[in-house]
Every structure is written in structure tokens, then in C-alpha cells.
Motif scaffolding. Structure first.
Motif, PDB file in Angstrom:
ATOM      1  N   ARG A 165       0.867  -1.192   0.000  1.00  0.00           N
ATOM      2  CA  ARG A 165       0.000   0.000   0.000  1.00  0.00           C
ATOM      3  C   ARG A 165       0.899   1.237   0.000  1.00  0.00           C
ATOM      4  NH1 ARG A 165      -4.225  -0.759   4.798  1.00  0.00           N
ATOM      5  NH2 ARG A 165      -2.382  -1.600   5.839  1.00  0.00           N
ATOM      6  N   PRO A 166       1.461   1.576  -1.152  1.00  0.00           N
ATOM      7  CA  PRO A 166       2.474   2.630  -1.197  1.00  0.00           C
ATOM      8  C   PRO A 166       1.952   3.998  -0.779  1.00  0.00           C
ATOM      9  CG  PRO A 166       2.211   1.542  -3.339  1.00  0.00           C
ATOM     10  CD  PRO A 166       1.172   1.003  -2.447  1.00  0.00           C
ATOM     11  N   LYS A 167       2.825   4.732  -0.151  1.00  0.00           N
ATOM     12  CA  LYS A 167       2.551   6.125   0.189  1.00  0.00           C
ATOM     13  C   LYS A 167       3.849   6.909   0.040  1.00  0.00           C
ATOM     14  CE  LYS A 167       2.779   4.971   5.118  1.00  0.00           C
ATOM     15  NZ  LYS A 167       2.019   4.991   6.402  1.00  0.00           N
ATOM     16  N   PRO A 168       3.785   8.246   0.021  1.00  0.00           N
ATOM     17  CA  PRO A 168       4.976   9.039  -0.300  1.00  0.00           C
ATOM     18  C   PRO A 168       6.150   8.769   0.643  1.00  0.00           C
ATOM     19  CG  PRO A 168       3.001  10.393  -0.402  1.00  0.00           C
ATOM     20  CD  PRO A 168       2.583   9.079   0.183  1.00  0.00           C
ATOM     21  N   LEU A 169       7.330   8.957   0.095  1.00  0.00           N
ATOM     22  CA  LEU A 169       8.553   8.804   0.875  1.00  0.00           C
ATOM     23  C   LEU A 169       8.514   9.706   2.099  1.00  0.00           C
ATOM     24  CD1 LEU A 169      11.311   7.326   0.703  1.00  0.00           C
ATOM     25  CD2 LEU A 169      12.201   9.344  -0.464  1.00  0.00           C
ATOM     26  N   HIS A 170       8.781   9.107   3.269  1.00  0.00           N
ATOM     27  CA  HIS A 170       8.689   9.851   4.523  1.00  0.00           C
ATOM     28  C   HIS A 170       9.849  10.854   4.622  1.00  0.00           C
ATOM     29  CE1 HIS A 170       8.371  10.709   8.801  1.00  0.00           C
ATOM     30  NE2 HIS A 170       7.204  10.079   8.823  1.00  0.00           N
ATOM     31  N   PRO A 171       9.575  12.077   5.104  1.00  0.00           N
ATOM     32  CA  PRO A 171      10.643  13.069   5.241  1.00  0.00           C
ATOM     33  C   PRO A 171      11.818  12.581   6.081  1.00  0.00           C
ATOM     34  CG  PRO A 171       8.506  14.110   5.555  1.00  0.00           C
ATOM     35  CD  PRO A 171       8.258  12.637   5.469  1.00  0.00           C
ATOM     36  N   ASN A 172      11.551  11.766   7.090  1.00  0.00           N
ATOM     37  CA  ASN A 172      12.652  11.278   7.921  1.00  0.00           C
ATOM     38  C   ASN A 172      13.477  10.213   7.208  1.00  0.00           C
ATOM     39  OD1 ASN A 172      12.340  12.951  10.113  1.00  0.00           O
ATOM     40  ND2 ASN A 172      10.962  11.576  11.198  1.00  0.00           N
ATOM     41  N   ALA A 173      12.868   9.488   6.261  1.00  0.00           N
ATOM     42  CA  ALA A 173      13.648   8.564   5.439  1.00  0.00           C
ATOM     43  C   ALA A 173      14.626   9.350   4.577  1.00  0.00           C
ATOM     44  CB  ALA A 173      12.728   7.712   4.577  1.00  0.00           C
ATOM     45  N   VAL A 174      14.142  10.450   4.008  1.00  0.00           N
ATOM     46  CA  VAL A 174      15.015  11.342   3.245  1.00  0.00           C
ATOM     47  C   VAL A 174      16.140  11.854   4.134  1.00  0.00           C
ATOM     48  CG1 VAL A 174      15.110  13.561   2.049  1.00  0.00           C
ATOM     49  CG2 VAL A 174      13.162  12.008   1.662  1.00  0.00           C
ATOM     50  N   ARG A 175      15.802  12.219   5.345  1.00  0.00           N
ATOM     51  CA  ARG A 175      16.779  12.816   6.262  1.00  0.00           C
ATOM     52  C   ARG A 175      17.879  11.824   6.644  1.00  0.00           C
ATOM     53  NH1 ARG A 175      14.904  15.504  12.034  1.00  0.00           N
ATOM     54  NH2 ARG A 175      16.978  16.122  12.788  1.00  0.00           N
ATOM     55  N   VAL A 176      17.506  10.580   6.967  1.00  0.00           N
ATOM     56  CA  VAL A 176      18.535   9.621   7.380  1.00  0.00           C
ATOM     57  C   VAL A 176      19.408   9.197   6.201  1.00  0.00           C
ATOM     58  CG1 VAL A 176      17.238   8.788   9.375  1.00  0.00           C
ATOM     59  CG2 VAL A 176      17.004   7.608   7.189  1.00  0.00           C
ATOM     60  N   LEU A 177      18.836   9.179   5.007  1.00  0.00           N
ATOM     61  CA  LEU A 177      19.653   8.856   3.839  1.00  0.00           C
ATOM     62  C   LEU A 177      20.664   9.960   3.566  1.00  0.00           C
ATOM     63  CD1 LEU A 177      17.040   7.274   1.395  1.00  0.00           C
ATOM     64  CD2 LEU A 177      18.793   6.109   2.740  1.00  0.00           C
ATOM     65  N   ARG A 178      20.206  11.204   3.634  1.00  0.00           N
ATOM     66  CA  ARG A 178      21.129  12.322   3.414  1.00  0.00           C
ATOM     67  C   ARG A 178      22.224  12.348   4.472  1.00  0.00           C
ATOM     68  NH1 ARG A 178      16.576  16.737   1.552  1.00  0.00           N
ATOM     69  NH2 ARG A 178      16.817  16.395  -0.702  1.00  0.00           N
ATOM     70  N   ALA A 179      21.873  11.967   5.696  1.00  0.00           N
ATOM     71  CA  ALA A 179      22.870  11.937   6.768  1.00  0.00           C
ATOM     72  C   ALA A 179      23.959  10.906   6.489  1.00  0.00           C
ATOM     73  CB  ALA A 179      22.196  11.632   8.108  1.00  0.00           C
ATOM     74  N   ARG A 180      23.647   9.934   5.633  1.00  0.00           N
ATOM     75  CA  ARG A 180      24.616   8.897   5.273  1.00  0.00           C
ATOM     76  C   ARG A 180      25.214   9.131   3.895  1.00  0.00           C
ATOM     77  NH1 ARG A 180      21.415   7.540   9.044  1.00  0.00           N
ATOM     78  NH2 ARG A 180      21.985   5.949  10.589  1.00  0.00           N
ATOM     79  N   GLY A 181      25.061  10.338   3.392  1.00  0.00           N
ATOM     80  CA  GLY A 181      25.677  10.697   2.121  1.00  0.00           C
ATOM     81  C   GLY A 181      24.974  10.158   0.903  1.00  0.00           C
ATOM     82  N   ILE A 182      23.704   9.783   1.025  1.00  0.00           N
ATOM     83  CA  ILE A 182      22.938   9.220  -0.094  1.00  0.00           C
ATOM     84  C   ILE A 182      21.926  10.248  -0.576  1.00  0.00           C
ATOM     85  CG2 ILE A 182      21.342   7.396  -0.801  1.00  0.00           C
ATOM     86  CD1 ILE A 182      22.664   5.608   1.317  1.00  0.00           C
ATOM     87  N   ASP A 183      21.946  10.546  -1.859  1.00  0.00           N
ATOM     88  CA  ASP A 183      21.018  11.507  -2.448  1.00  0.00           C
ATOM     89  C   ASP A 183      19.680  10.817  -2.713  1.00  0.00           C
ATOM     90  OD1 ASP A 183      19.661  13.442  -3.829  1.00  0.00           O
ATOM     91  OD2 ASP A 183      21.222  13.796  -5.325  1.00  0.00           O
ATOM     92  N   PRO A 184      18.599  11.229  -2.048  1.00  0.00           N
ATOM     93  CA  PRO A 184      17.307  10.550  -2.220  1.00  0.00           C
ATOM     94  C   PRO A 184      16.494  11.060  -3.413  1.00  0.00           C
ATOM     95  CG  PRO A 184      17.108  12.217  -0.543  1.00  0.00           C
ATOM     96  CD  PRO A 184      18.530  12.278  -1.024  1.00  0.00           C
ATOM     97  N   ARG A 185      17.011  12.034  -4.145  1.00  0.00           N
ATOM     98  CA  ARG A 185      16.245  12.587  -5.250  1.00  0.00           C
ATOM     99  C   ARG A 185      15.970  11.530  -6.312  1.00  0.00           C
ATOM    100  NH1 ARG A 185      19.720  17.809  -6.809  1.00  0.00           N
ATOM    101  NH2 ARG A 185      21.343  16.218  -6.475  1.00  0.00           N
ATOM    102  N   GLY A 186      14.769  11.557  -6.851  1.00  0.00           N
ATOM    103  CA  GLY A 186      14.377  10.606  -7.880  1.00  0.00           C
ATOM    104  C   GLY A 186      13.765   9.331  -7.350  1.00  0.00           C
ATOM    105  N   ARG A 187      13.798   9.124  -6.050  1.00  0.00           N
ATOM    106  CA  ARG A 187      13.199   7.922  -5.483  1.00  0.00           C
ATOM    107  C   ARG A 187      11.683   8.116  -5.352  1.00  0.00           C
ATOM    108  NH1 ARG A 187      16.863   4.332  -3.998  1.00  0.00           N
ATOM    109  NH2 ARG A 187      19.013   5.076  -3.783  1.00  0.00           N
ATOM    110  N   ARG A 188      10.954   7.080  -5.678  1.00  0.00           N
ATOM    111  CA  ARG A 188       9.497   7.150  -5.592  1.00  0.00           C
ATOM    112  C   ARG A 188       8.962   5.854  -4.993  1.00  0.00           C
ATOM    113  NH1 ARG A 188       6.815   4.137  -9.449  1.00  0.00           N
ATOM    114  NH2 ARG A 188       8.155   3.220 -11.073  1.00  0.00           N
TER     115      ARG A 188
END
Length: 272
Positions: A165-188
Motif C-alpha cells: 500500500r504505497p505512500k509518499p517517501l517519509h521526510p525522515n527517510a530522506v533525512r537519514v539517507l542524506r545523513a549517510r551521504g545518499i542523495d534521495p532525489r528521484g526515489r518514488r
């Protein structure tokens, strides 16, 4: 002189991890939990022992810090048992070192990325191993696992993720990925139906609910379950849930590293 003390004064009793793992039933349980998180009734069938005996030995492994348990999010009457591979590595390394410094275990080094290694003459380059991560919303757990595996695998693994049951990428998922040097742009977020006709080597369910509805995939992939709580359910705001996202990302990173070592071990390129 105590029987547990050697002549040179060192403790001669075997390390606790060896006493725990040395029992045949506990060793079987450890082997099964190394492959996937499991419920008691599954473990009972897999090791061929009565539930009371399996529960007793699981209790021993929990007391020794090797195994943990968590209530199922699909059915609160059930519980999933998980093996702490990192803790096992620490204890086994210490056990080897207690016998002799030369026996202290060292984790295997990651294999070089396949694209960086040219194929031998007459041999086609091996296709990347394909891994699909599934959770309910595809908004946090599976997205984080997909991104971390891609980052660590350096091209030798193709990772995908989806949800029932997909829903939008959570802002905190974006945040933890960026904290690990991973660019979350383009992920859906994607529905798992997008991938049901594709072949994967591993399909990993990351929440108990999606495990119950996981479809069959062609090619008989290895099915693995990681019973992980939804970090978004541990607070009523993004700021309140961020620590849970951090804990999740840390656990997923550990599991992904061990998964990658398993993949490398099984890869034909690792044995040539």
C-alpha cells in the motif's frame, strides 16, 4: 586450584557463546535465524522439536544476548525472533582470541564491484544479483534498505523496493539517507505489482503485514524476512519519530552488510 583455571592462571572454561551455540538444538535455531527472522511455530517445524523445547532454547539464546524478540505487527499474538549477527560476530571473535590470538575472527572483506573486474576471455560478465525489498508503505524501511544496499554494493547488486500500500517517501527517510551521504532525489514509492513478473535472486520482506500478502515471484528467489517496526508509528510528529528512523537505519545498515557478505559468498565470481 579450581578446575576452571588453567596452570598459567587463565580461565579454562569455554566462552559462554560456545556453550550456547554448542547445543545441537540451539545450533539449528541459530542457523535458521541467520537466514531469516522466524516465529516460534516456524522454528518448531524447521528443527523438528516440540514447541516447549524450542521456546526453552530460544530463551537461553535471548538470555545470552544472541537473539531478540518482537511482537508481530500483523498479529500481536505472535512474535518474531531475530538473530543479532553483529553480536554473534563480536562474541565469536572474542572466543577465538581467547584460545589463541591467531584465531581471532576477522570479517571477510567485500568483493570488488563486478563492473570494475573485466570478464575472463570466453566468459560473459556475471549479471548483478537482484534484490527486492518489500514493506507496506514503501515510504521508509524498504526505501532505506534499497538505498543502502545500492551504496554498499557498488554496482554488483541491483536493488529495488516496493510496498503493498504505497505512500509518499517519509521526510525522515530522506533525512537519514542524506545523513549517510545518499542523495534521495528521484526515489518514488512503488506498488509491489510493478515487480511481480520480474525475477529476483532475493525477496526480503521488512514488515510482518507485507509478509502475509507477499506474492510468488518467478525463478524461486530466496525469501528472507526482516521483522522491523514502522518508525513512523513511534511518535506523532516527524521530529518525535526521527530517533526511531535513526535506529532503523542503523539496524538496516548492519543487516544489509551481512546480506552483502552472503551474496558475495554465494557469487560464482567469489570462487574463481
Amino acid at each position: 586450584m579450581s578446575a576452571a583455571v588453567a596452570v598459567d592462571g587463565r580461565d579454562a572454561s569455554p566462552p559462554a557463546v560456545l556453550r550456547l551455540a554448542g547445543h545441537p538444538v540451539r545450533w539449528r535455531l541459530l542457523n535458521e535465524l541467520a537466514a531469516s527472522d522466524r516465529q516460534v511455530r516456524e522454528l518448531t517445524g524447521l528443527v523438528g522439536q516440540p514447541q516447549s523445547l524450542v521456546s526453552y532454547h530460544l530463551g537461553q539464546l535471548r538470555a545470552g544476548g544472541l537473539v531478540s524478540t518482537r511482537r508481530s505487527s500483523a498479529d500481536g499474538r505472535d512474535a518474531y525472533y531475530s538473530l543479532d549477527l553483529a553480536r554473534c560476530a563480536e562474541l565469536l571473535a572474542a572466543a577465538g582470541g581467547a584460545l589463541h590470538p591467531g584465531l581471532r575472527l576477522v570479517p571477510p572483506a567485500a568483493s570488488p564491484a563486478s563492473p570494475a573486474s573485466p570478464a575472463s576471455p570466453g566468459r560473459a560478465a556475471a549479471a548483478p544479483v537482484r534484490v527486492l525489498f518489500l514493506c507496506t508503505g514503501n515510504s521508509a524501511r524498504s526505501q532505506i534498505a534499497e538505498a543502502l544496499l545500492e551504496a554498499l554494493a557498488e554496482g554488483r547488486v541491483t536493488a529495488r523496493s516496493a510496498g503493498s500500500r504505497p505512500k509518499p517517501l517519509h521526510p525522515n527517510a530522506v533525512r537519514v539517507l542524506r545523513a549517510r551521504g545518499i542523495d534521495p532525489r528521484g526515489r518514488r514509492s512503488k506498488h509491489l505489482a510493478e515487480f511481480t513478473g520480474e525475477r529476483f535472486d532475493y525477496v526480503i520482506t521488512m514488515c510482518d503485514r507485507v509478509r502475509e500478502v507477499c506474492p510468488e515471484f518467478p525463478g524461486s528467489p530466496d525469501l528472507i524476512h526482516w521483522s522491523l517496526p514502522d518508525p513512523a508509528g513511534e511518535g506523532d510528529s516527524d521530529e518525535a519519530t526521527y530517533p526511531a528512523f535513526e535506529r532503523l537505519a542503523a539496524e538496516v545498515a548492519t543487516r544489509v552488510r551481512f546480506l552483502l557478505q552472503l551474496i558475495d559468498h554465494r557469487s560464482p565470481a567469489a570462487h574463481t
